[in-house]
Design a protein around this motif. Sequence first.
Motif, PDB file in Angstrom:
ATOM      1  N   THR A 240       0.828  -1.210   0.000  1.00  0.00           N
ATOM      2  CA  THR A 240       0.000   0.000   0.000  1.00  0.00           C
ATOM      3  C   THR A 240       0.858   1.252   0.000  1.00  0.00           C
ATOM      4  OG1 THR A 240      -1.783  -1.145   1.181  1.00  0.00           O
ATOM      5  CG2 THR A 240      -1.785   1.267   1.259  1.00  0.00           C
TER       6      THR A 240
ATOM      7  N   THR B 227      -4.601   1.408  -5.534  1.00  0.00           N
ATOM      8  CA  THR B 227      -4.225   1.783  -4.166  1.00  0.00           C
ATOM      9  C   THR B 227      -5.417   1.658  -3.226  1.00  0.00           C
ATOM     10  OG1 THR B 227      -2.577   3.324  -5.031  1.00  0.00           O
ATOM     11  CG2 THR B 227      -3.248   3.617  -2.738  1.00  0.00           C
TER      12      THR B 227
ATOM     13  N   LEU C 264      -5.903  -1.954  -2.372  1.00  0.00           N
ATOM     14  CA  LEU C 264      -4.892  -2.419  -1.420  1.00  0.00           C
ATOM     15  C   LEU C 264      -5.194  -1.936  -0.001  1.00  0.00           C
ATOM     16  CD1 LEU C 264      -1.613  -1.991  -3.501  1.00  0.00           C
ATOM     17  CD2 LEU C 264      -2.542  -4.139  -2.614  1.00  0.00           C
ATOM     18  N   VAL C 265      -5.684  -0.709   0.117  1.00  0.00           N
ATOM     19  CA  VAL C 265      -6.059  -0.188   1.436  1.00  0.00           C
ATOM     20  C   VAL C 265      -7.197  -1.019   2.033  1.00  0.00           C
ATOM     21  CG1 VAL C 265      -7.114   1.775   2.625  1.00  0.00           C
ATOM     22  CG2 VAL C 265      -5.242   2.160   1.031  1.00  0.00           C
TER      23      VAL C 265
ATOM     24  N   THR D  16      -5.749  -4.332   3.143  1.00  0.00           N
ATOM     25  CA  THR D  16      -4.959  -4.153   4.364  1.00  0.00           C
ATOM     26  C   THR D  16      -5.868  -4.037   5.579  1.00  0.00           C
ATOM     27  OG1 THR D  16      -3.215  -3.023   3.102  1.00  0.00           O
ATOM     28  CG2 THR D  16      -3.194  -2.740   5.491  1.00  0.00           C
TER      29      THR D  16
END
Length: 340
Positions: free
Chosen positions: A16, A94, A97-98, A101
């Motif tokens: 990230t 992105t 990915l956040v 996560t």
Amino acid sequence: MNHQAILRFRRLGILTIIAVYLVILAGGIVRASGAGMGCPDWPTCFGQWIPPTDEAQLPADYHEIYARRGYENTQFNPVKTWTEYGNRLVGATTGLLVLLTAWASRIFLRMDKTIFYLSLGNVFLIGFQGWLGSAVVASNLKPFMITFHMLMALAIVALVVYTIARSQRDALGRLDVGGLPDKFKTVLIAVMAMTLLQVMMGTQVREAVDFIAHEHSYIDRKYWRDDFPVIFYVHRSFSSIILLTNLWLVWKLHRSAARQNLLYRTGLAIVSVIGIAILAGITLDRLGFPAVAQPVHLLMANVIFGLQFFLYIGLGYAGRTPLMFGENGEIKPDSPTLTG
């Protein structure tokens, strides 16, 4: 404790951070190439989820359509359109990915709920950043909005860096920094403040460059320097102070920490990246403002702050007693309390 799940979380967090930096790089490329309005609408691009490759694919009256929306003189340029579209794709990746996560951080609900809530907070931040990106387009690329958009990216990086560092506090706690002078952390805070000031001056320089580039129709780059504002020369000179203060930090780490110490290697990385940023700045200043140097210079400035912030967080955890977890992830009674 599920070590594989924790390792997966840390890997996603690092990916990230890399992705956010790629967004910053892509944004720099968009600005340097003048492709900010390559897609005059959002979230679609010229009304399509996958933008056209030729003007013939657009309605014959598309100029009038976008003029009524407040975007006069809209002219399709396939290179600029796909440059901006690539920037959006990196941003969307992105965001994914956040989310991943945050999902992976649920493993910490038993160990350190703060990590979970910070990861969840980053989801909202990245959502706000996406909305801000649409507001930047809607504002017709107002300089203030562009700068705020970039500072938000820095905030997201800082939050992810802190979250990942917190998840590794047991390893960071084993680092020996007892030989550092008491004023080291104070100087580091001052250095971080100077870096932020340098970034803010850099945004003012870029805003001036955007205006100059527009006046020159993004050509004749060798003449842009003649119109640079005074803030450019302050920004250029201030880089020497930043380099010297960071060299002092690395020298103190060199004298007190083992060569394999993660914080010492972070210090070396900071100085290396500063060197690249300065070289990119010299290239912009002396070689006619080549387009490739501008996004590199911007990216390096943001990487410097990220590394300095990690060094600061790492120093806070270094020398502490590592946490001890039971088989189910619970903190053992004789472990230190969760603070910091």
